[in-house]
Design an enzyme around this catalytic site. Structure first.
Site, PDB file in Angstrom:
ATOM      1  CB  THR A   1      -1.037  -0.077   1.140  1.00 49.71           C
ATOM      2  OG1 THR A   1      -1.700  -1.087   1.142  1.00 49.71           O
ATOM      3  CG2 THR A   1      -1.827   1.183   1.286  1.00 49.71           C
TER       4      THR A   1
ATOM      5  CD  GLN B   1      -2.024 -10.915  -4.655  1.00 49.21           C
ATOM      6  OE1 GLN B   1      -1.604 -11.838  -4.610  1.00 49.21           O
ATOM      7  NE2 GLN B   1      -2.846 -10.317  -3.552  1.00 49.21           N
TER       8      GLN B   1
ATOM      9  CB  SER C   1       3.767  -6.707  -0.512  1.00 55.12           C
ATOM     10  OG  SER C   1       3.362  -6.911   0.982  1.00 55.12           O
TER      11      SER C   1
ATOM     12  CB  CYS D   1      -8.066  -3.765   1.916  1.00 52.35           C
ATOM     13  SG  CYS D   1      -7.521  -4.008   0.273  1.00 52.35           S
TER      14      CYS D   1
HETATM   15  N1  PLP Z   1      -1.586  -4.519  -4.247  1.00 48.92           N
HETATM   16  C1  PLP Z   1      -2.044  -5.595  -4.431  1.00 48.92           C
HETATM   17  C2  PLP Z   1      -2.327  -6.216  -5.905  1.00 48.92           C
HETATM   18  C3  PLP Z   1      -2.352  -6.373  -3.320  1.00 48.92           C
HETATM   19  O1  PLP Z   1      -2.977  -7.449  -3.515  1.00 48.92           O
HETATM   20  C4  PLP Z   1      -2.242  -6.009  -2.083  1.00 48.92           C
HETATM   21  C5  PLP Z   1      -2.760  -6.626  -0.777  1.00 48.92           C
HETATM   22  O2  PLP Z   1      -3.703  -7.211  -0.849  1.00 48.92           O
HETATM   23  C6  PLP Z   1      -1.504  -4.530  -1.721  1.00 48.92           C
HETATM   24  C7  PLP Z   1      -1.217  -3.919  -3.123  1.00 48.92           C
HETATM   25  C8  PLP Z   1      -1.212  -3.877  -0.648  1.00 48.92           C
HETATM   26  O3  PLP Z   1      -0.309  -4.793  -0.082  1.00 48.92           O
HETATM   27  P1  PLP Z   1       0.051  -4.450   1.407  1.00 48.92           P
HETATM   28  O4  PLP Z   1      -0.903  -5.646   2.027  1.00 48.92           O
HETATM   29  O5  PLP Z   1       1.460  -5.090   1.671  1.00 48.92           O
HETATM   30  O6  PLP Z   1      -0.294  -3.009   1.805  1.00 48.92           O
END
Ligand code: PLP
Length: 389
Positions: free
Chosen positions: A73, A183, A203, A329
């Protein structure tokens, strides 16, 4: 976790033992502040830089091009704030795909002062429409900032990112392309040189690493604004005491996954394909979102006509089958998935879909049990008088 079938690995994964152990060692033995000049600080700094070097080599960049963040994020927000915002101020345009994660979509709209950012369309199978991108770019005052994710979290669909880069750069070499590879990293090969992107987000917790750490790749000579100001950490771009243990856990998990990527791909693909086949065979009025296009191997997204996905998620959870509808989320939201709606699904259809994201520690027998539970639960829900079907 006996008798629990966990198929929500796109939301998060169980940490691998190697990462847990490596993190415990750092917390216990290498606990220094990586910015301190004394030897304890230097030891922590060495751990941090080793992790940076290792992860950089896994995505094909230099260590100096990789900045640790608190996760995907933050890295997505930073890409937009650090570069996109400058472009907007110079009256350049921002284009993002309609199926991006909310950490791109919401932040892009926020930067545009609440007015919607230009969204690049996707086709019925969820693949970004390059003609639409071309026509948006042609109408814009080039250069542009473009963000297209590498693999979608809800459907697993893989985007043609290197074609996006070629399309964008042929309009203006100064344009910037970012990809959210959260992902994709650890599920398919990801290499920034081959993709040709300027910025990329990854991530740790999606591939067996800890939550709360990710990274932003920033190609050399791409001028980005700092995210957090304070100390001199992350070469003055992101202040705050570094989370050395998490960086080490990220590296250990990523290395473990990528060392055995072929086995991971073969095994998870076989599991998700057999689950898909069993559900299509065992139930009527079921469809696959993103059928026949390239997907990350561990993910399938299935629509069950007449079934509210919230009810199915809860019923399956009671049976020990852990899945999700859409993005973690977004849970609690009554709206259907923006990803499926962008693919042309109706509001009702977008609320009928379940994402199954398997891990490589599941076996064929587990998948048979999961399929049986899903078929029973869907049949039961469809038979309920207040669920019209
Ligand atoms: N981008 C994608 C495609 C995701 O699936 C996610 C998490 O679900 C994120 C960004 C956000 O990552 P993080 O949970 O490390 O903040």
């Amino acid at each position: 976790m006996e008798n629990i079938f966990y198929l929500d690995n796109n939301a998060t994964t169980r940490m691998c033992d190697e990462a847990i152990e490596a993190m415990a060692t750092v917390q216990r033995d290498w606990f220094g502040n990586a910015s301190s000049v004394h030897s304890i600080g230097a030891d922590a700094r060495a751990c941090l830089e080793e992790a940076r070097k290792g992860i950089a080599s896994l995505i094909g960049c230099k260590p100096s091009e990789l900045y640790f963040t608190s996760g995907g994020t933050e890295a997505n927000n930073w890409a937009l704030l650090g570069i996109g915002d400058n472009m907007l101020r110079g009256h350049w345009d921002i284009f993002i795909s309609a199926v991006e994660h909310k950490s791109i979509l919401r932040f892009a709209d926020y930067l545009c002062w609440g007015s919607a950012t230009a969204k690049v369309k996707v086709d019925g199978e969820g693949v970004v429409d390059l003609d639409n991108l071309r026509s948006l770019l042609a109408k814009s005052r080039a250069p542009a900032f473009v963000s297209v994710m590498m693999a979608n979290n809800e459907t697993g669909i893989i985007q043609p990112v290197s074609d996006v880069v070629k399309t964008v750069k042929s309009g203006s070499a100064k344009s910037i392309v970012h990809t959210d590879a959260v992902q994709a990293f650890g599920k398919i090969p990801v290499n920034v040189q081959e993709l040709g992107v300027d910025l990329m987000t990854i991530s740790a917790h999606k591939l067996g690493g800890p939550k709360g750490i990710g990274a932003l790749y920033v190609r050399d000579r791409v001028a980005i604004r700092p995210l957090l100001l304070g100390g001199h950490q992350e070469r003055d771009y992101r202040a705050g005491t570094e989370n050395v243990a998490a960086a080490v856990g990220f590296h250990v998990a990523a290395r473990k996954r990528l060392d055995a990527l072929e086995e991971y791909v073969t095994h998870t693909f076989a599991l998700s394909a057999s689950l898909q086949a069993a559900l299509l065979q065992g139930l009527d009025n079921v469809w696959v979102n993103g059928n026949g296009v390239k997907r990350i191997p561990n993910t399938i997204n299935i629509g069950f006509e007449g079934v509210e996905s919230d009810a199915l998620v809860l019923m399956l959870s009671e049976r020990g089958v852990i899945v999700s509808n859409g993005s973690a989320c977004e849970s609690g939201s009554l709206e259907g998935s923006h990803v499926l709606k962008a693919m042309g699904r109706t509001e009702a259809e977008s609320r009928n879909a379940i994402r199954f994201s398997v891990s490589d520690d599941l076996e064929t027998e587990d998948i048979k049990a999961v399929a049986a539970h899903v078929i029973e639960a869907v049949t039961q829900l469809r038979a309920m008088p207040d669920v019209p079907f």
